[in-house]
Design an enzyme around this catalytic site. Structure first.
Site, mmCIF file in Angstrom:
data_model
loop_
_atom_site.group_PDB
_atom_site.id
_atom_site.type_symbol
_atom_site.label_atom_id
_atom_site.label_comp_id
_atom_site.label_asym_id
_atom_site.label_seq_id
_atom_site.Cartn_x
_atom_site.Cartn_y
_atom_site.Cartn_z
ATOM 1 N N TYR A 60 -2.352 13.741 -12.247
ATOM 2 C CA TYR A 60 -1.263 12.787 -12.497
ATOM 3 C C TYR A 60 -0.777 12.205 -11.181
ATOM 4 C CZ TYR A 60 0.086 11.671 -17.142
ATOM 5 O OH TYR A 60 0.121 11.088 -18.365
ATOM 6 N N GLU A 85 1.523 9.129 -11.014
ATOM 7 C CA GLU A 85 2.419 7.985 -11.243
ATOM 8 C C GLU A 85 3.035 7.550 -9.917
ATOM 9 O OE1 GLU A 85 5.275 9.047 -14.237
ATOM 10 O OE2 GLU A 85 3.814 8.807 -15.845
ATOM 11 N N ASP A 130 -7.571 -15.950 -14.223
ATOM 12 C CA ASP A 130 -8.108 -14.725 -14.815
ATOM 13 C C ASP A 130 -9.627 -14.859 -14.695
ATOM 14 O OD1 ASP A 130 -9.202 -12.831 -16.473
ATOM 15 O OD2 ASP A 130 -7.965 -13.306 -18.216
ATOM 16 N N THR A 167 -11.082 -8.281 -14.844
ATOM 17 C CA THR A 167 -11.699 -7.015 -15.226
ATOM 18 C C THR A 167 -12.681 -6.653 -14.121
ATOM 19 O OG1 THR A 167 -13.421 -8.215 -16.398
ATOM 20 C CG2 THR A 167 -11.580 -7.414 -17.726
ATOM 21 N N LYS A 194 -17.424 -6.692 -15.811
ATOM 22 C CA LYS A 194 -18.292 -7.779 -16.272
ATOM 23 C C LYS A 194 -19.275 -8.112 -15.137
ATOM 24 C CE LYS A 194 -14.822 -8.892 -19.697
ATOM 25 N NZ LYS A 194 -13.830 -9.841 -20.234
ATOM 26 N N ARG A 215 -15.166 0.122 -16.553
ATOM 27 C CA ARG A 215 -14.370 -0.620 -17.525
ATOM 28 C C ARG A 215 -12.910 -0.536 -17.108
ATOM 29 N NH1 ARG A 215 -15.329 -2.915 -22.096
ATOM 30 N NH2 ARG A 215 -17.493 -2.438 -21.609
HETATM 31 C C1 LIG Z 1 -12.728 -9.748 -20.978
HETATM 32 C C2 LIG Z 1 -11.569 -10.576 -20.667
HETATM 33 C C3 LIG Z 1 -10.265 -10.051 -20.683
HETATM 34 C C4 LIG Z 1 -9.891 -8.718 -21.286
HETATM 35 O O1 LIG Z 1 -10.423 -7.617 -20.801
HETATM 36 P P1 LIG Z 1 -10.334 -6.240 -21.607
HETATM 37 O O2 LIG Z 1 -10.739 -5.289 -20.538
HETATM 38 O O3 LIG Z 1 -11.304 -6.354 -22.726
HETATM 39 O O4 LIG Z 1 -8.933 -6.048 -22.067
HETATM 40 C C5 LIG Z 1 -9.235 -10.865 -20.235
HETATM 41 N N1 LIG Z 1 -9.466 -12.122 -19.831
HETATM 42 C C6 LIG Z 1 -10.696 -12.662 -19.847
HETATM 43 C C7 LIG Z 1 -10.869 -14.068 -19.369
HETATM 44 C C8 LIG Z 1 -11.781 -11.931 -20.286
HETATM 45 O O5 LIG Z 1 -12.982 -12.486 -20.319
#
Ligand SMILES: *Cc1c(COP(=O)(O)O)cnc(C)c1O
Length: 412
Positions: free
Chosen positions: A52, A54, A198, A224, A227, A233
Site C-alpha cells: 500500500y 497511498e 488523449d 493509456t 496500446k 494495461r
Molecule cells: C482506449 C482509450 C481510452 C480508455 O482506456 P481504458 O484503459 O480502456 O479505460 C480512453 N481514450 C481513448 C482515446 C482510448 O482510445
C-alpha cells in the site's frame, strides 16, 4: 512461467494458457491491443503488488515505501524523458480514470467542454451521454467533414468561438489520420480553453516521433500505456507544471486509493523499452504495415474511411461489400482474425450494429510482420468476408491463418 499457478489452480492456469494460444494462433487486428514483452509481464506479476502506498513519492500515508518511491520516481523520470513532459502522474489505473481525473482537475460539474463524437472517432469518455463525462459536464461534440472524413479545424474553431468551452479535447479511438495538434493549441488560445489531448491510441507513435507529440505545448495529455506504447494495461497523465498539483490531487485522493505499484514498475520497463532505436523502427513499421494493409484491402475493392491511414489503424466501410460491421466481425472471428465492429462517420446504424470494422497493425508488427505479410492478411480477410455464411470454409481459413501465424512466434 506459471509453475505455481498450474499446481494450485489448474482451471485458471489452463484458461490463461488457452488465451495465450488464442493470441498466438490468430491474426490480431484490434488496434488498441498489443503484445508486451515478458519483462513487462514479469514486472506486472511481481512483489510491489503487495504494497500500500497511498500518496506520492516522499509523502506516503503508509510506512515501508522506500523502495516503492524509487520505482515510482524511476517511472516518472523515464516518462518525462520519453515524452518531454514537465510533470507526470503515473498512478491512473486505466485510460478512463485518467480522463476522469484530468476533467476533475480542470472543470467543475456543468462546465462546457468540447470533444469528438463517439460515432466519428471519439472515446466514450469524451462526452458521451451514457458515460460519466457526458453526465457530469456539458460536453459539446464535433465531428469530421462529410467529404474528406477528416477533422475540419475551421468547424471546430467555429464551435469553440461560439460556445467558449473551458476545455477542448483532441485525440481519438478510431481516427486513421494525423492530428494537427498545433491547430488545436491555437483554437484553445483564441478562446482561452484548456488544451487537452488523449493520445491513448497513438502514444507509441508520438513517443517514437512518428506522429507529432503534443506533450510539450499542451496543458494536459492523457494516455493509456497498453496500446501502441506496448506497456501494461494502465495509463498516465502528463501536464504543465502550473496544473501539476491539481492533477495529482484529482488522481489521489480525488479518485483513487492505493496506486498499483507493480503496474507502475511495468510502466517503467515499458518506457525504457520505448526509448530505444528499436522501438522507433517498430513504430515506423506499424505505420508502413497499416498503409500496406490499407492498399491491399483497397485493391480488393474495400472502401476505407478517409481513403486510407497515416497511423496504425484503418476503418473499413463494410457496407460496400454488403456486410454489416457485426457480421464482418463474426466472419473474421470464425476465420481466426480479430477486429471490432465500429461506427463510421455519418453512421446510419448504431454502435451495436454499425457499418464498419476497425483494424490495425500494432500486434502484427510486434510479431515481426512486414508489408509483404499485410497482403496475405488482406487476402485472408477477404476470403473470410466472402465466406461469411459458410462455416466449413471459415474453419478451413482459420487453419490456414494459424499456420501463417506460427511463422511469427512471440511467446514460447
Ligand atoms: C482506449 C482509450 C481510452 C480508455 O482506456 P481504458 O484503459 O480502456 O479505460 C480512453 N481514450 C481513448 C482515446 C482510448 O482510445
Amino acid at each position: 512461467m506459471f509453475e505455481e499457478l498450474a499446481k494450485e489452480d489448474k482451471l485458471i492456469y489452463d484458461l490463461i494458457i488457452a488465451e495465450k494460444e488464442r493470441q498466438m494462433d490468430g491474426i490480431e487486428l484490434i488496434p488498441s491491443e498489443n503484445l508486451v514483452t515478458k519483462a513487462v509481464l514479469e514486472a506486472m506479476g511481481s512483489y510491489p503488488n503487495n504494497k500500500y502506498s497511498e500518496g506520492y513519492p516522499g509523502k506516503r500515508y503508509y510506512g515501508g515505501n522506500e523502495v516503492i518511491d524509487k520505482i515510482e520516481n524511476e517511472a516518472i523520470n523515464r516518462c518525462k524523458t520519453l515524452f518531454g513532459a514537465e510533470h507526470v502522474n503515473v498512478q491512473p489505473n486505466s485510460g478512463s480514470p485518467a480522463n476522469m481525473a484530468a476533467y476533475a482537475a480542470l472543470l467543475s460539474p456543468g462546465d462546457k467542454a468540447l470533444g469528438m463524437k463517439l460515432t466519428e472517432g471519439g472515446h466514450l469518455t469524451h462526452g458521451h451521454k451514457v458515460n460519466f463525462s457526458g453526465k457530469t459536464y456539458n460536453f459539446l461534440q464535433y465531428g469530421v467533414d462529410k467529404e474528406t472524413e477528416t477533422l475540419d479545424y475551421d468547424a471546430i474553431a467555429e464551435i469553440a468561438s461560439k460556445e467558449k468551452p473551458k476545455l477542448i479535447l483532441s485525440g481519438y479511438t478510431a481516427y486513421p489520420r494525423k492530428i494537427d495538434f498545433k491547430k488545436f493549441r491555437s483554437i484553445c488560445d483564441e478562446v482561452g480553453a484548456y488544451c487537452m489531448a488523449d493520445i491513448a491510441h497513438i502514444a507509441g507513435l508520438c513517443a517514437a516521433g512518428v506522429h507529432e507529440n503534443p506533450v510539450s505545448y499542451f496543458d494536459v495529455v492523457t494516455t493509456t500505456t497498453h496500446k501502441t506504447l506496448r506497456g501494461p494495461r494502465s495509463a498516465i497523465i502528463m501536464c504543465k507544471e502550473e496544473i501539476a498539483e491539481k492533477i495529482d490531487k484529482a488522481v489521489f485522493p480525488g479518485l483513487q486509493g492505493g496506486p498499483h505499484e507493480h503496474t507502475i514498475a511495468a510502466k517503467a520497463v515499458a518506457f525504457k523499452e520505448a526509448n530505444t532505436p528499436e522501438f522507433k523502427n517498430y513504430a515506423e513499421q506499424i505505420v508502413k504495415n497499416a498503409k500496406a494493409l490499407g492498399e491491399a484491402l483497397a485493391d480488393l475493392g474495400y472502401r476505407l474511411v478517409s481513403g486510407g491511414t497515416d497511423n496504425h489503424l484503418l476503418l473499413v466501410d463494410t457496407r460496400v461489400g454488403g456486410i454489416s460491421g457485426i457480421d464482418a466481425e463474426k466472419a473474421l472471428e470464425k476465420g481466426g482474425m480479430y477486429c471490432n465492429k465500429n461506427t463510421i462517420p455519418f453512421e446510419t446504424g448504431s454502435p451495436w450494429d454499425p457499418s464498419g470494422i476497425r483494424i490495425g497493425t500494432p500486434v502484427l508488427t510486434t510479431r515481426g510482420m512486414k508489408e509483404k505479410e499485410m497482403n496475405e492478411v488482406a487476402s485472408f480477410m477477404d476470403q473470410a468476408l466472402k465466406a461469411k455464411d459458410d462455416d466449413a470454409k471459415l474453419a478451413e481459413i482459420k487453419v490456414n491463418v494459424t499456420k501463417f501465424c506460427k511463422q511469427f512466434p512471440f511467446y514460447d
